[in-house]
Design a protein around this motif. Sequence first.
Motif, short mmCIF file in Angstrom:
data_model
loop_
_atom_site.label_atom_id
_atom_site.label_comp_id
_atom_site.label_asym_id
_atom_site.label_seq_id
_atom_site.Cartn_x
_atom_site.Cartn_y
_atom_site.Cartn_z
N ASP A 21 0.84 -1.20 0.00
CA ASP A 21 0.00 0.00 0.00
C ASP A 21 0.88 1.25 0.00
N LEU A 22 0.69 2.12 -0.99
CA LEU A 22 1.52 3.32 -1.11
C LEU A 22 1.37 4.23 0.11
N ALA A 23 0.16 4.38 0.61
CA ALA A 23 -0.06 5.24 1.77
C ALA A 23 0.72 4.74 2.98
N VAL A 24 0.76 3.42 3.15
CA VAL A 24 1.51 2.83 4.26
C VAL A 24 3.00 3.07 4.06
N LYS A 25 3.47 2.93 2.83
CA LYS A 25 4.88 3.18 2.55
C LYS A 25 5.27 4.60 2.93
N LEU A 54 15.75 2.49 -0.26
CA LEU A 54 14.49 2.95 -0.84
C LEU A 54 14.68 3.64 -2.19
N GLN A 55 15.92 3.90 -2.57
CA GLN A 55 16.15 4.57 -3.85
C GLN A 55 15.69 3.71 -5.03
N LEU A 61 6.40 8.86 -5.61
CA LEU A 61 6.17 9.57 -4.35
C LEU A 61 7.10 9.06 -3.25
N VAL A 62 7.40 7.78 -3.28
CA VAL A 62 8.33 7.24 -2.28
C VAL A 62 9.73 7.79 -2.53
N ARG A 63 10.16 7.81 -3.76
CA ARG A 63 11.49 8.33 -4.08
C ARG A 63 11.59 9.82 -3.76
N LYS A 64 10.54 10.56 -4.06
CA LYS A 64 10.54 11.99 -3.75
C LYS A 64 10.59 12.21 -2.24
N SER A 65 9.79 11.44 -1.49
CA SER A 65 9.81 11.55 -0.04
C SER A 65 11.17 11.15 0.53
N ILE A 99 11.58 13.61 -9.73
CA ILE A 99 12.68 13.15 -8.89
C ILE A 99 13.96 13.94 -9.20
N ALA A 100 14.23 14.14 -10.48
CA ALA A 100 15.43 14.90 -10.85
C ALA A 100 15.36 16.32 -10.30
N LYS A 101 14.21 16.95 -10.40
CA LYS A 101 14.07 18.32 -9.91
C LYS A 101 14.24 18.39 -8.39
#
Length: 242
Positions: A21-25, A54-55, A61-65, A99-101
């Motif tokens: 679940d993305l929200a849980v991540k 996590l990379q 959204l996980v990578r950005k977070s 992600i790059a930005k």
Amino acid sequence: MAGASRDQALALLAAANNHGDLAVKLSSLRQAKDILLAVHPSFAAELFPYLVELQSSPETLVRKSLIEAIEEIGLKAMEHSSILVSVLLVFLRDGDSIIAKQSIVSGTNFFCSVLEELALQFHRHGKVERWLEELWVWMVKLKDAVLAIALGPGPFGVKILAMKFLETYVLHFTSDANDFEKSSIEGSGRAFNISWVVGGHPVLDPASLMSDANRIIGVLLTLLQSASSLSGCLTITVVNWK
């Protein structure tokens, strides 16, 4: 790190990496970040290898977070942040422009903070610690990678942020009359300027850095001369350089 906090952080990082679940991540990563910020930096650093796993997450959204967490945690635990900065360099070439930005934005903040720490540490102690020298090597790699992005093909939004990074770089290494004692000790809030280290520094070479800043100005002026090959936004970005 206290055993309970370490185990909790490990469990949260595992959930951030493996839960379906993305929200849980995202929630797990946020909670793990809070734990790493709350403990002593040396204890937090024990879990950095698990954090950077996590990379490889497929979710943007996980990578950005993760990048945002890396910036916040890394600036607090700067002595141990080389492994975290290495992730920013990887993400500069991420296929997702979001992600790059974010990597350029966080990299810019890291770059400025490392410069200030280099100047302050030498001013206060007459030397620069080894870890900070190594971190500066990563900052040079970051600058070179961002310059390549600015000059190469790629999404306009990423290239604009790359040019903003280069603007910051040039301004930092363009000498002015800023007084280091007043700027750093009285807390005027002024950004780092190369004049802070004129007169000798074990890591920063003012002449070389100012020369590199001038070189980058020349590169950007060359881009401006060929403005017909740039998008309108990129042309404006170059023209608006201070």
